[in-house]
Structures are given as structure tokens and as C-alpha cells.
Design a protein around this motif. Structure first.
Motif, PDB file in Angstrom:
ATOM      1  N   LYS A   2       0.815  -1.202   0.000  1.00  0.00           N
ATOM      2  CA  LYS A   2       0.000   0.000   0.000  1.00  0.00           C
ATOM      3  C   LYS A   2       0.857   1.263   0.000  1.00  0.00           C
ATOM      4  O   LYS A   2       1.950   1.297   0.570  1.00  0.00           O
ATOM      5  CB  LYS A   2      -0.921   0.010   1.223  1.00  0.00           C
ATOM      6  CG  LYS A   2      -2.022  -1.034   1.156  1.00  0.00           C
ATOM      7  CD  LYS A   2      -3.048  -0.822   2.249  1.00  0.00           C
ATOM      8  CE  LYS A   2      -4.216  -1.785   2.079  1.00  0.00           C
ATOM      9  NZ  LYS A   2      -5.276  -1.550   3.079  1.00  0.00           N
ATOM     10  N   THR A   3       0.351   2.301  -0.661  1.00  0.00           N
ATOM     11  CA  THR A   3       1.009   3.600  -0.665  1.00  0.00           C
ATOM     12  C   THR A   3       0.734   4.284   0.674  1.00  0.00           C
ATOM     13  O   THR A   3      -0.412   4.410   1.100  1.00  0.00           O
ATOM     14  CB  THR A   3       0.469   4.475  -1.813  1.00  0.00           C
ATOM     15  OG1 THR A   3       0.682   3.791  -3.053  1.00  0.00           O
ATOM     16  CG2 THR A   3       1.174   5.825  -1.843  1.00  0.00           C
ATOM     17  N   ARG A   4       1.786   4.710   1.345  1.00  0.00           N
ATOM     18  CA  ARG A   4       1.661   5.288   2.689  1.00  0.00           C
ATOM     19  C   ARG A   4       1.548   6.812   2.596  1.00  0.00           C
ATOM     20  O   ARG A   4       2.458   7.475   2.099  1.00  0.00           O
ATOM     21  CB  ARG A   4       2.864   4.897   3.545  1.00  0.00           C
ATOM     22  CG  ARG A   4       3.061   3.381   3.676  1.00  0.00           C
ATOM     23  CD  ARG A   4       4.459   3.045   4.181  1.00  0.00           C
ATOM     24  NE  ARG A   4       5.485   3.538   3.257  1.00  0.00           N
ATOM     25  CZ  ARG A   4       6.788   3.542   3.525  1.00  0.00           C
ATOM     26  NH1 ARG A   4       7.242   3.062   4.670  1.00  0.00           N
ATOM     27  NH2 ARG A   4       7.659   4.027   2.643  1.00  0.00           N
ATOM     28  N   ALA A   6       1.059  10.264   4.754  1.00  0.00           N
ATOM     29  CA  ALA A   6       1.078  10.912   6.070  1.00  0.00           C
ATOM     30  C   ALA A   6       0.170  12.138   6.051  1.00  0.00           C
ATOM     31  O   ALA A   6       0.241  12.956   5.126  1.00  0.00           O
ATOM     32  CB  ALA A   6       2.501  11.311   6.445  1.00  0.00           C
ATOM     33  N   GLU A  16      -7.593  13.397   5.403  1.00  0.00           N
ATOM     34  CA  GLU A  16      -7.825  12.044   4.906  1.00  0.00           C
ATOM     35  C   GLU A  16      -8.717  12.089   3.664  1.00  0.00           C
ATOM     36  O   GLU A  16      -8.467  11.389   2.680  1.00  0.00           O
ATOM     37  CB  GLU A  16      -8.467  11.158   5.970  1.00  0.00           C
ATOM     38  CG  GLU A  16      -8.577   9.714   5.476  1.00  0.00           C
ATOM     39  CD  GLU A  16      -9.468   8.835   6.327  1.00  0.00           C
ATOM     40  OE1 GLU A  16      -9.178   7.638   6.421  1.00  0.00           O
ATOM     41  OE2 GLU A  16     -10.474   9.334   6.866  1.00  0.00           O
ATOM     42  N   ILE A  28      -4.199   2.491  -0.288  1.00  0.00           N
ATOM     43  CA  ILE A  28      -3.456   3.530   0.425  1.00  0.00           C
ATOM     44  C   ILE A  28      -3.605   3.299   1.926  1.00  0.00           C
ATOM     45  O   ILE A  28      -4.636   2.824   2.403  1.00  0.00           O
ATOM     46  CB  ILE A  28      -3.889   4.970   0.061  1.00  0.00           C
ATOM     47  CG1 ILE A  28      -5.295   5.292   0.574  1.00  0.00           C
ATOM     48  CG2 ILE A  28      -3.765   5.231  -1.418  1.00  0.00           C
ATOM     49  CD1 ILE A  28      -5.626   6.779   0.450  1.00  0.00           C
ATOM     50  N   GLU A  29      -2.545   3.610   2.629  1.00  0.00           N
ATOM     51  CA  GLU A  29      -2.537   3.506   4.090  1.00  0.00           C
ATOM     52  C   GLU A  29      -2.368   4.906   4.668  1.00  0.00           C
ATOM     53  O   GLU A  29      -1.408   5.608   4.334  1.00  0.00           O
ATOM     54  CB  GLU A  29      -1.395   2.606   4.554  1.00  0.00           C
ATOM     55  CG  GLU A  29      -1.288   2.474   6.059  1.00  0.00           C
ATOM     56  CD  GLU A  29      -0.053   1.689   6.499  1.00  0.00           C
ATOM     57  OE1 GLU A  29       0.152   1.557   7.722  1.00  0.00           O
ATOM     58  OE2 GLU A  29       0.701   1.231   5.622  1.00  0.00           O
ATOM     59  N   LEU A  31      -1.394   7.422   7.454  1.00  0.00           N
ATOM     60  CA  LEU A  31      -0.552   7.511   8.647  1.00  0.00           C
ATOM     61  C   LEU A  31      -0.933   8.773   9.414  1.00  0.00           C
ATOM     62  O   LEU A  31      -0.727   9.892   8.932  1.00  0.00           O
ATOM     63  CB  LEU A  31       0.927   7.551   8.253  1.00  0.00           C
ATOM     64  CG  LEU A  31       1.417   6.410   7.342  1.00  0.00           C
ATOM     65  CD1 LEU A  31       2.884   6.613   6.998  1.00  0.00           C
ATOM     66  CD2 LEU A  31       1.203   5.049   8.006  1.00  0.00           C
ATOM     67  N   THR A  39       4.464  14.963   9.922  1.00  0.00           N
ATOM     68  CA  THR A  39       4.257  14.370   8.592  1.00  0.00           C
ATOM     69  C   THR A  39       5.521  14.507   7.754  1.00  0.00           C
ATOM     70  O   THR A  39       5.894  13.586   7.023  1.00  0.00           O
ATOM     71  CB  THR A  39       3.069  15.023   7.848  1.00  0.00           C
ATOM     72  OG1 THR A  39       3.368  16.388   7.538  1.00  0.00           O
ATOM     73  CG2 THR A  39       1.783  14.953   8.654  1.00  0.00           C
ATOM     74  N   LYS A  47       9.366   6.723   6.089  1.00  0.00           N
ATOM     75  CA  LYS A  47       8.265   5.973   6.708  1.00  0.00           C
ATOM     76  C   LYS A  47       6.936   6.264   6.018  1.00  0.00           C
ATOM     77  O   LYS A  47       5.930   5.603   6.284  1.00  0.00           O
ATOM     78  CB  LYS A  47       8.171   6.324   8.194  1.00  0.00           C
ATOM     79  CG  LYS A  47       9.404   5.898   8.991  1.00  0.00           C
ATOM     80  CD  LYS A  47       9.295   6.338  10.448  1.00  0.00           C
ATOM     81  CE  LYS A  47      10.537   5.924  11.232  1.00  0.00           C
ATOM     82  NZ  LYS A  47      10.474   6.401  12.642  1.00  0.00           N
ATOM     83  N   ALA A  48       6.911   7.292   5.163  1.00  0.00           N
ATOM     84  CA  ALA A  48       5.744   7.618   4.349  1.00  0.00           C
ATOM     85  C   ALA A  48       6.209   7.835   2.916  1.00  0.00           C
ATOM     86  O   ALA A  48       7.363   8.202   2.672  1.00  0.00           O
ATOM     87  CB  ALA A  48       5.045   8.872   4.874  1.00  0.00           C
ATOM     88  N   ASP A  49       5.303   7.590   1.983  1.00  0.00           N
ATOM     89  CA  ASP A  49       5.621   7.803   0.571  1.00  0.00           C
ATOM     90  C   ASP A  49       5.251   9.210   0.117  1.00  0.00           C
ATOM     91  O   ASP A  49       5.901   9.783  -0.755  1.00  0.00           O
ATOM     92  CB  ASP A  49       4.876   6.776  -0.290  1.00  0.00           C
ATOM     93  CG  ASP A  49       5.258   5.349   0.063  1.00  0.00           C
ATOM     94  OD1 ASP A  49       6.462   5.035   0.027  1.00  0.00           O
ATOM     95  OD2 ASP A  49       4.353   4.558   0.411  1.00  0.00           O
TER      96      ASP A  49
END
Length: 275
Positions: A2-4, A6, A16, A28-29, A31, A39, A47-49
Motif C-alpha cells: 500500500k502507498t503510505r 502521512a 484524509e 493507500i494507508e 498515517l 508528517t 516511513k511515508a511515501d
């Protein structure tokens, strides 16, 4: 995988919603982060994309601290999202307006609802981390005398009742969000760019820069100035420009380079037309 993504805030926040609008609902995830700086740290550390970051609102104006984050982290802007913002007053099921003594929300959301809140001067208004987080807190802590300003999605997710709908002052209330990446992602058919630069202090220095865009039929859709820290009377200028012909934009940039200092292309992307 999944695409992360933030975001500042929690699930059912406007951030969101903006993330889903840009990336879609699948794979998508989200965060959740307690601050915009967090972020950026997530993206910096891998840790995020991507980061979804609000940058301006039709009522509250530019979110100036986020321009400082753009400057400090030097991420690439790869896209934008415009979102209609509808604010609602949420409380525990069964609560009445007469029960309310405290109202909590994000400071920007509070500003968007000034007119409504002025009708209830007896309420104590408290700033929180995020619209949805304030809604979540009411249900978790069973706050019978507290309401939150948040979205209908937050009411549905956290099981709250809507006491008043559409309490934003301007019904055309919209927020613009930027999509940030640690890497340059080439955007086919890009027709908008975010730029930053400084100019000298000579008379007409900024006007000369703006004239370069006008001469090439490049539209200046936003300009924001921020003081350069520690330097009196010196400013960073952040501008958004739009064009129909790539050659016009390229020519304008060549001209602008001759009149600016510390010129940076922060991102070239496709303009978001739909609100």
C-alpha cells in the motif's frame, strides 16, 4: 504494497478526505500524525511515501507555518487537491445545544465558523490538534457538555450526533492541499508550478519578475511573501503560476532567472480544476 500517506490529524479528517480524492480509495494507508512537522519527518525518514498538506483556505487564508516547512524540508510538490469544506457541530447522541459549554476544533476550522460561534458567546472555544481528533475525544471521554466542529464523516465514524449542519461562515469554503514527495515525479501535461525566490531591494525588483510572467502569457495565480529569518527587509516570495503552452512557461523561467536570487522550482504539476 500500500502507498503510505502521512496526514496531520486522524481518520475522518479533511486531510484524509483529500488523500482519498487524490490517490483514490484503494491501496493507500493513512498515517495519522499530530502535527504537520511530524508528517514531514515521516516522509524524510522514508516511513511515508507522500504527505498531504493543507496550504490555504478560502476563509482563513494561507497557512503560513506550512510555507516554512516547505522551505526547510525542500520536498517536491507533485500535485494539488481542492476540497469543499463543510463544517458541522457534533456532540454525543442525545445532547442539546443548551447542554453545550465547550466547543473544540482545529484553529483554522474555528476561524471558518466565527459567525456561528459569535451567536453563542457563553461557550468556551478551545483549540485542538484536528477536527476529527476533537470529535473522537468527545466519544472516548464521554464529554456531555462539549461539541466539536468537524465533518459529517467524523460524525458517522465516531457515532456522534449533528446538532447543527453547515456552520461555516462562507458556504463556498474550500481548502487547497498540496501533495508532497521526496522525489521528483514528472507530471505529464503539467500546467501549473509552485516557485520560490528572493529579489534585490532595488525599486521595481519584484515588478520586474512579475512582468516576465506577463510577457509570456503565464498567469500568476498566487503570491505569498515570508520574511527571511534573521535578515531585515528581505523576503522569500512563493508564487503559483499557470500556463497553456509549455514553451511560454519555459521562456518565462529563463527570464525570471536573470532577476532573482535563490530561485527554486518547488514543483510542476497538473492543476486541480474540480472543487
Amino acid at each position: 504494497m500500500k502507498t503510505r500517506i502521512a496526514i496531520q490529524g486522524v481518520k475522518a479528517s479533511f486531510h484524509e478526505e483529500a488523500a482519498h480524492k487524490y490517490f483514490g480509495d484503494e491501496d493507500i494507508e493513512i498515517l495519522e500524525c499530530e502535527s504537520f512537522k511530524k508528517t514531514c519527518e515521516m516522509l524524510k525518514q522514508g516511513k511515508a511515501d507522500y504527505v498531504v498538506m493543507a496550504i490555504e483556505n478560502a476563509i482563513a487564508g494561507s497557512i503560513l507555518p506550512n510555507y516554512n516547512l516547505l522551505r526547510d524540508y525542500k520536498f517536491h510538490i507533485i500535485g494539488e487537491v481542492h476540497l469543499n469544506i463543510q463544517q458541522n457541530l457534533l456532540a454525543l447522541p442525545g445532547a442539546k445545544l443548551s447542554d453545550i459549554k465547550f466547543v473544540e476544533s482545529h484553529p483554522i476550522a474555528i476561524r471558518q465558523c466565527d459567525e456561528f460561534l459569535s451567536d453563542y458567546p457563553e461557550w468556551t472555544v478551545k483549540e485542538g490538534m484536528d477536527t476529527a481528533a476533537c470529535a473522537k475525544s468527545i466519544i472516548e471521554n464521554k464529554l456531555t457538555n462539549t461539541a466539536a466542529i468537524a465533518s459529517i464523516a467524523a460524525a458517522e465514524l465516531y457515532g456522534l450526533e449533528i446538532l447543527e449542519k453547515r456552520i461555516e461562515t462562507n458556504k463556498k469554503n474550500a481548502t487547497r492541499f498540496l501533495i508532497l514527495s521526496n522525489e521528483i515525479i514528472e507530471q505529464k501535461n503539467a500546467n501549473k508550478a509552485s516557485l520560490s525566490f528572493q529579489t534585490g531591494n532595488a525599486v521595481g525588483a519584484l515588478a520586474n519578475v512579475l512582468q516576465c510572467f506577463a510577457e509570456q502569457n503565464v498567469n500568476l495565480s498566487k503570491i505569498q511573501s515570508m520574511p527571511v529569518i534573521g535578515r531585515r527587509n528581505e523576503y522569500d516570495f512563493y508564487v503559483d503560476v499557470e500556463w497553456k503552452k509549455q514553451s511560454d512557461y519555459d521562456a518565462a523561467i529563463r527570464k525570471v532567472l536573470k532577476h532573482t536570487i535563490n530561485f527554486t522550482i518547488m514543483g510542476e504539476y497538473v492543476k486541480n480544476e474540480k472543487v
